[in-house]
Design a protein around this motif. Structure first.
Motif, mmCIF file in Angstrom:
data_model
loop_
_atom_site.group_PDB
_atom_site.id
_atom_site.type_symbol
_atom_site.label_atom_id
_atom_site.label_comp_id
_atom_site.label_asym_id
_atom_site.label_seq_id
_atom_site.Cartn_x
_atom_site.Cartn_y
_atom_site.Cartn_z
ATOM 1 N N LEU A 116 8.263 -1.779 5.425
ATOM 2 C CA LEU A 116 8.257 -0.373 5.838
ATOM 3 C C LEU A 116 8.087 0.549 4.631
ATOM 4 O O LEU A 116 7.321 1.518 4.676
ATOM 5 C CB LEU A 116 9.553 -0.033 6.582
ATOM 6 C CG LEU A 116 9.693 1.404 7.067
ATOM 7 C CD1 LEU A 116 8.609 1.722 8.106
ATOM 8 C CD2 LEU A 116 11.073 1.625 7.652
ATOM 9 N N ALA A 117 8.782 0.236 3.540
ATOM 10 C CA ALA A 117 8.673 1.053 2.330
ATOM 11 C C ALA A 117 7.261 0.987 1.756
ATOM 12 O O ALA A 117 6.711 2.001 1.310
ATOM 13 C CB ALA A 117 9.689 0.581 1.297
ATOM 14 N N LYS A 118 6.652 -0.198 1.793
ATOM 15 C CA LYS A 118 5.288 -0.334 1.287
ATOM 16 C C LYS A 118 4.321 0.488 2.135
ATOM 17 O O LYS A 118 3.454 1.188 1.609
ATOM 18 C CB LYS A 118 4.879 -1.801 1.302
ATOM 19 C CG LYS A 118 3.530 -2.068 0.654
ATOM 20 C CD LYS A 118 3.162 -3.535 0.732
ATOM 21 C CE LYS A 118 3.709 -4.239 -0.471
ATOM 22 N NZ LYS A 118 3.243 -5.634 -0.567
ATOM 23 N N HIS A 119 4.501 0.440 3.442
ATOM 24 C CA HIS A 119 3.645 1.211 4.345
ATOM 25 C C HIS A 119 3.844 2.715 4.118
ATOM 26 O O HIS A 119 2.866 3.482 4.054
ATOM 27 C CB HIS A 119 3.955 0.840 5.802
ATOM 28 C CG HIS A 119 3.159 1.609 6.799
ATOM 29 N ND1 HIS A 119 1.805 1.416 6.961
ATOM 30 C CD2 HIS A 119 3.514 2.589 7.675
ATOM 31 C CE1 HIS A 119 1.365 2.232 7.890
ATOM 32 N NE2 HIS A 119 2.391 2.952 8.356
ATOM 33 N N SER A 120 5.105 3.149 3.978
ATOM 34 C CA SER A 120 5.390 4.577 3.768
ATOM 35 C C SER A 120 4.846 5.065 2.440
ATOM 36 O O SER A 120 4.384 6.204 2.328
ATOM 37 C CB SER A 120 6.899 4.822 3.824
ATOM 38 O OG SER A 120 7.400 4.511 5.099
ATOM 39 N N SER A 121 4.889 4.209 1.419
ATOM 40 C CA SER A 121 4.394 4.631 0.103
ATOM 41 C C SER A 121 2.883 4.789 0.106
ATOM 42 O O SER A 121 2.340 5.593 -0.651
ATOM 43 C CB SER A 121 4.821 3.644 -0.983
ATOM 44 O OG SER A 121 4.191 2.404 -0.793
ATOM 45 N N LYS A 122 2.202 4.042 0.965
ATOM 46 C CA LYS A 122 0.752 4.201 1.055
ATOM 47 C C LYS A 122 0.387 5.510 1.770
ATOM 48 O O LYS A 122 -0.612 6.133 1.450
ATOM 49 C CB LYS A 122 0.126 3.017 1.790
ATOM 50 C CG LYS A 122 0.114 1.758 0.953
ATOM 51 C CD LYS A 122 -0.526 0.609 1.684
ATOM 52 C CE LYS A 122 -0.496 -0.635 0.809
ATOM 53 N NZ LYS A 122 -1.029 -1.806 1.504
ATOM 54 N N GLU A 123 1.220 5.896 2.731
ATOM 55 C CA GLU A 123 0.968 7.140 3.466
ATOM 56 C C GLU A 123 1.219 8.362 2.596
ATOM 57 O O GLU A 123 0.459 9.320 2.626
ATOM 58 C CB GLU A 123 1.860 7.212 4.714
ATOM 59 C CG GLU A 123 1.460 6.255 5.803
ATOM 60 C CD GLU A 123 2.405 6.338 6.994
ATOM 61 O OE1 GLU A 123 3.376 7.123 6.948
ATOM 62 O OE2 GLU A 123 2.169 5.607 7.957
ATOM 63 N N ASP A 124 2.306 8.342 1.838
ATOM 64 C CA ASP A 124 2.682 9.491 1.012
ATOM 65 C C ASP A 124 3.110 8.987 -0.374
ATOM 66 O O ASP A 124 4.304 8.917 -0.670
ATOM 67 C CB ASP A 124 3.815 10.266 1.698
ATOM 68 C CG ASP A 124 4.038 11.627 1.057
ATOM 69 O OD1 ASP A 124 3.183 12.050 0.251
ATOM 70 O OD2 ASP A 124 5.054 12.256 1.369
ATOM 71 N N PRO A 125 2.144 8.672 -1.238
ATOM 72 C CA PRO A 125 2.492 8.055 -2.527
ATOM 73 C C PRO A 125 3.163 8.998 -3.524
ATOM 74 O O PRO A 125 3.737 8.546 -4.508
ATOM 75 C CB PRO A 125 1.149 7.571 -3.068
ATOM 76 C CG PRO A 125 0.132 8.392 -2.392
ATOM 77 C CD PRO A 125 0.719 8.761 -1.056
ATOM 78 N N ARG A 126 3.155 10.301 -3.274
ATOM 79 C CA ARG A 126 3.738 11.233 -4.232
ATOM 80 C C ARG A 126 5.230 11.409 -4.066
ATOM 81 O O ARG A 126 5.898 11.960 -4.938
ATOM 82 C CB ARG A 126 3.065 12.589 -4.114
ATOM 83 C CG ARG A 126 1.627 12.515 -4.540
ATOM 84 C CD ARG A 126 1.003 13.857 -4.546
ATOM 85 N NE ARG A 126 -0.386 13.752 -4.936
ATOM 86 C CZ ARG A 126 -1.163 14.765 -5.125
ATOM 87 N NH1 ARG A 126 -0.715 15.992 -4.954
ATOM 88 N NH2 ARG A 126 -2.419 14.584 -5.477
ATOM 89 N N SER A 127 5.796 10.952 -2.952
ATOM 90 C CA SER A 127 7.221 11.150 -2.725
ATOM 91 C C SER A 127 7.940 9.788 -2.594
ATOM 92 O O SER A 127 8.498 9.458 -1.574
ATOM 93 C CB SER A 127 7.466 11.985 -1.475
ATOM 94 O OG SER A 127 6.931 11.314 -0.358
ATOM 95 N N LEU A 128 7.889 9.006 -3.667
ATOM 96 C CA LEU A 128 8.488 7.681 -3.649
ATOM 97 C C LEU A 128 10.012 7.732 -3.488
ATOM 98 O O LEU A 128 10.604 6.839 -2.907
ATOM 99 C CB LEU A 128 8.110 6.904 -4.904
ATOM 100 C CG LEU A 128 6.627 6.529 -5.018
ATOM 101 C CD1 LEU A 128 6.357 5.803 -6.321
ATOM 102 C CD2 LEU A 128 6.191 5.697 -3.843
ATOM 103 N N LYS A 129 10.624 8.794 -3.975
ATOM 104 C CA LYS A 129 12.065 8.924 -3.834
ATOM 105 C C LYS A 129 12.444 9.039 -2.350
ATOM 106 O O LYS A 129 13.385 8.404 -1.889
ATOM 107 C CB LYS A 129 12.562 10.140 -4.620
ATOM 108 C CG LYS A 129 14.055 10.241 -4.711
ATOM 109 C CD LYS A 129 14.464 11.364 -5.647
ATOM 110 C CE LYS A 129 15.951 11.394 -5.819
ATOM 111 N NZ LYS A 129 16.374 12.436 -6.738
ATOM 112 N N GLN A 130 11.671 9.830 -1.621
ATOM 113 C CA GLN A 130 11.934 9.971 -0.186
ATOM 114 C C GLN A 130 11.641 8.676 0.580
ATOM 115 O O GLN A 130 12.308 8.343 1.533
ATOM 116 C CB GLN A 130 11.115 11.113 0.390
ATOM 117 C CG GLN A 130 11.544 12.473 -0.127
ATOM 118 C CD GLN A 130 10.596 13.574 0.331
ATOM 119 O OE1 GLN A 130 9.596 13.311 0.984
ATOM 120 N NE2 GLN A 130 10.936 14.810 -0.025
#
Length: 134
Positions: A116-130
């Motif tokens: 899930l984190a990998k998928h979310s980071s691809k969608e919004d790579p600028r907000s890794l903290k979130q």
């Protein structure tokens, strides 16, 4: 100094040096079969792990008659390390070239959470903290 050249801990030949009170034993890789030589050459050229390529190259040098001290100096490692590579090659063969997995800290997230984190980071790579908080 008496220098004994050994292959598989059997004296190959003996050389004398200026100090007769010392004996120096020099170890080499035993004579390689065609399959072993081909395996080492293939590992040296094609392996993805740098350390496996390095070990294969150093074992080929030793099989060619290069002394441990010379291999250690050019590899920038201790001669005991080169000797250990040779001993492991004699005992385990091809398995000794690659590093074994090491233990370490287990991951904080479950495999599902990691996906899930990998998928979310691809969608919004600028907000890794979130992404990590989600």
């Amino acid at each position: 100094m008496l220098v004994q050249y050994l292959i598989n801990v059997k004296p190959l030949f003996v050389a004398y040096s200026p100090r007769p009170d010392e004996v120096m034993i020099v170890r080499y890789v035993p004579p390689l079969t065609d399959e072993q030589r081909a395996l080492l050459e293939k590992t040296m050229k094609e392996a993805t792990a740098c350390r496996a390529r390095s070990r294969a190259h150093r074992l080929l040098l030793s099989a060619g008659g290069t002394p441990i001290q010379t291999i250690a100096k050019t590899s920038q490692v201790h001669r005991v390390t080169v000797s250990a590579w040779i001993k492991k090659w004699e005992q385990h063969g091809a398995q000794s070239l690659h590093d074994h997995p090491r233990s370490g800290r287990p991951p904080n997230r479950t495999p599902d959470a990691q996906a899930l984190a990998k998928h979310s980071s691809k969608e919004d790579p600028r907000s890794l903290k979130q992404v990590g908080e989600r």
